[in-house]
Design a protein around this motif. Structure first.
Motif, PDB file in Angstrom:
ATOM      1  N   GLN A  86      29.491 -90.038 -30.571  1.00 36.79           N
ATOM      2  CA  GLN A  86      29.219 -89.949 -32.244  1.00 36.79           C
ATOM      3  C   GLN A  86      28.789 -90.934 -32.969  1.00 36.79           C
ATOM      4  N   LEU A  87      27.422 -91.097 -33.293  1.00 41.09           N
ATOM      5  CA  LEU A  87      27.417 -92.622 -34.047  1.00 41.09           C
ATOM      6  C   LEU A  87      28.486 -92.625 -35.558  1.00 41.09           C
ATOM      7  N   LEU A  88      28.962 -93.579 -35.582  1.00 42.44           N
ATOM      8  CA  LEU A  88      30.208 -93.759 -36.193  1.00 42.44           C
ATOM      9  C   LEU A  88      29.276 -95.059 -37.609  1.00 42.44           C
ATOM     10  N   LEU A  89      29.160 -95.378 -36.882  1.00 44.79           N
ATOM     11  CA  LEU A  89      28.140 -96.241 -38.178  1.00 44.79           C
ATOM     12  C   LEU A  89      26.565 -96.645 -38.422  1.00 44.79           C
ATOM     13  N   VAL A  90      25.472 -97.201 -38.350  1.00 38.46           N
ATOM     14  CA  VAL A  90      24.836 -97.400 -39.145  1.00 38.46           C
ATOM     15  C   VAL A  90      24.415 -98.668 -40.575  1.00 38.46           C
ATOM     16  N   GLN A  91      24.024 -99.846 -39.792  1.00 41.75           N
ATOM     17  CA  GLN A  91      24.289-100.566 -41.141  1.00 41.75           C
ATOM     18  C   GLN A  91      23.135-101.529 -40.640  1.00 41.75           C
ATOM     19  N   PRO A  92      21.983-100.876 -41.906  1.00 45.46           N
ATOM     20  CA  PRO A  92      20.501-101.683 -40.906  1.00 45.46           C
ATOM     21  C   PRO A  92      20.463-102.882 -41.757  1.00 45.46           C
ATOM     22  N   HIS A  93      19.138-103.077 -41.390  1.00 39.51           N
ATOM     23  CA  HIS A  93      19.624-105.066 -41.398  1.00 39.51           C
ATOM     24  C   HIS A  93      19.481-105.147 -43.296  1.00 39.51           C
ATOM     25  N   ALA A  94      18.099-103.634 -43.824  1.00 36.58           N
ATOM     26  CA  ALA A  94      17.697-104.170 -45.218  1.00 36.58           C
ATOM     27  C   ALA A  94      18.814-103.755 -46.664  1.00 36.58           C
ATOM     28  N   SER A  95      20.048-103.034 -45.566  1.00 36.06           N
ATOM     29  CA  SER A  95      20.542-102.999 -46.661  1.00 36.06           C
ATOM     30  C   SER A  95      21.810-103.413 -47.089  1.00 36.06           C
ATOM     31  N   LYS A  96      22.167-104.246 -46.242  1.00 37.98           N
ATOM     32  CA  LYS A  96      23.040-105.729 -46.320  1.00 37.98           C
ATOM     33  C   LYS A  96      22.768-106.448 -47.216  1.00 37.98           C
ATOM     34  N   SER A  97      24.410-107.424 -48.082  1.00 39.24           N
ATOM     35  CA  SER A  97      24.955-107.838 -48.969  1.00 39.24           C
ATOM     36  C   SER A  97      23.803-108.946 -48.462  1.00 39.24           C
ATOM     37  N   ASN A  98      23.598-110.474 -48.981  1.00 36.54           N
ATOM     38  CA  ASN A  98      22.706-110.841 -48.984  1.00 36.54           C
ATOM     39  C   ASN A  98      24.025-112.221 -48.393  1.00 36.54           C
ATOM     40  N   GLY A  99      25.511-112.133 -48.514  1.00 34.53           N
ATOM     41  CA  GLY A  99      26.085-112.852 -48.286  1.00 34.53           C
ATOM     42  C   GLY A  99      26.652-112.143 -46.668  1.00 34.53           C
ATOM     43  N   LYS A 100      26.192-110.883 -46.192  1.00 35.74           N
ATOM     44  CA  LYS A 100      26.250-110.473 -45.178  1.00 35.74           C
ATOM     45  C   LYS A 100      25.086-110.893 -44.261  1.00 35.74           C
ATOM     46  N   LYS A 101      23.794-110.976 -44.663  1.00 33.71           N
ATOM     47  CA  LYS A 101      22.185-111.440 -44.259  1.00 33.71           C
ATOM     48  C   LYS A 101      22.757-112.792 -44.151  1.00 33.71           C
ATOM     49  N   LEU A 102      23.457-114.122 -44.734  1.00 36.49           N
ATOM     50  CA  LEU A 102      23.084-115.046 -44.265  1.00 36.49           C
ATOM     51  C   LEU A 102      24.720-114.897 -43.089  1.00 36.49           C
ATOM     52  N   ALA A 103      25.341-114.372 -43.342  1.00 35.53           N
ATOM     53  CA  ALA A 103      26.003-114.397 -42.214  1.00 35.53           C
ATOM     54  C   ALA A 103      25.499-113.989 -40.887  1.00 35.53           C
TER      55      ALA A 103
END
Length: 374
Positions: free
Chosen positions: A302-319
């Motif tokens: 079962q798919l529990l989590l989807v986190q596309p790059h486009a939906s991430k915050s600037n801080g998460k993208k920096l990480a």
């Protein structure tokens, strides 16, 4: 003692204490920067011919890899791109191997012992000085923190006091005496490389310390923490119904559907009933910034989590960008060249600094002028 002299003393003694470690870490980092290019030239099993048919699912490739090393457990599987072999991580105790397979045919191309691989040794030298990780990590981190302080103190010492001094601080006088050339190499090259070296040092510390990366991400978000974005979903252990296909194959198919442009896929093992299957789809092969993240139930798929790059915050993208910043990958091949040159300059700083210090301690005595005789 003036402020400038105090900074000079701090710079000197920190440099003498950490110089050898900074030299080793910087040189090993310079070598590691071009690991993919060198591997591609020396390891033909990393490349395959592109074929007009779908790639085999991970369960098939893992089974072939397990047959090649009986008793070893296959786990992480990486599809590295349409023209590259798929790598399956095999482990048994402290023994670790990579099995490289043709993703179209399932042909076993190479089984590589990671403990004797040159670039694995370079990586461990860079991160742990080839010491036990718990000890080596601490030693390297202290040296890198010291290096950051030295970069800042070095800029304070370099800062020209007047216009005349300013003209001399931006170029090396190659026709000067050896001592003067060494002085200029230490100061001028250190100044030009300081900003890039600071980025390499801080991103390296962010790899070592998750709390530091979390803090940097929160800073990029204007104070909003990225902890919620890093939270792992809870696995319902009461769900035990087994699907018709292996969970890793379900994860592979789902990622192909939801991230069709991804060139590289990383699929984690489904051998822990209480932890989700950790999977990532990367936009570009051998680059780690642009990533879509997925989590699957280890028993049901079962798919529990989807986190596309486009939906991430600037801080998460920096990480997500941190490793590519650390290696220069973020700017492509040109960025790697910059990281390589800056690493060499950082490695030269302890050498030119010690030569500078030694020369000042062992100055030739000045000759007194002869007294005029009556």
């Amino acid at each position: 003692m003036t402020f400038r002299k105090a900074i000079g003393k701090l710079h000197l003694w920190l440099g003498l204490a950490s110089g050898l470690i900074v030299l080793i870490v910087s040189l090993s980092g310079a070598v590691f920067v071009f690991q993919d290019e060198i591997r591609d030239l020396t390891q033909p099993w990393r490349k395959v011919a592109v074929q007009a048919r779908p790639m085999l699912p991970p369960s098939v490739l893992q089974a072939t890899a397990a047959q090649a090393k009986p008793g070893f457990t296959p786990s992480w599987t990486t599809y590295n791109g349409s023209d590259r072999s798929t790598a399956v991580y095999l482990s048994k105790g402290e023994e670790v191997y990579y099995a490289f397979l043709n993703p179209y045919t399932g042909q076993l191309l190479k089984v590589q012992n990671l403990r004797s691989d040159f670039f694995t040794l370079v990586q461990y030298l860079h991160m742990y000085l080839l010491l036990p990780p718990a000890i080596g990590k601490w030693v390297v981190d202290v040296a890198v923190i010291t290096f950051v302080v030295m970069l800042i103190s070095g800029i304070v010492l370099w800062w020209p006091r007047n216009k005349a001094a300013r003209k001399q601080r931006f170029s090396v006088k190659w026709d000067a005496s050896p001592k003067r050339r060494n002085y200029d190499l230490h100061n001028v090259l250190g100044f030009y490389a300081s900003a890039f070296a600071l980025v390499l040092a801080l991103t390296g510390l962010c790899i070592s310390y998750e709390w530091l990366m979390t803090g940097v991400g929160a800073l990029a978000n204007g104070g909003r923490s990225i902890a919620a974005e890093n939270a792992e979903p809870t696995v319902d252990t009461l769900l035990t119904a087994r699907p018709a296909r292996p969970v890793v194959d379900i994860a592979y198919t789902r990622m192909r559907q939801q991230s069709p442009q991804a060139e590289m896929l990383l699929i984690g093992p489904a051998d822990n009933a209480t932890a989700p299957v950790w999977c990532t789809a990367y936009g570009k092969a051998l680059h780690y910034y642009h990533r879509d993240e997925y989590r699957f139930h280890p028993r049901t798929g079962q798919l529990l989590l989807v986190q596309p790059h486009a939906s991430k915050s600037n801080g998460k993208k920096l990480a997500d960008m941190n490793y590519d910043l650390h290696t220069g990958l973020i700017l492509g091949f040109g960025g790697k060249v910059i990281a390589f040159v800056v690493s060499l300059v950082a490695a030269s700083m302890p050498v030119t600094g010690v030569v500078l210090w030694w020369g000042r301690r062992h100055k030739a005595p000045r000759r007194r002028p002869a007294l005029a005789t009556a």
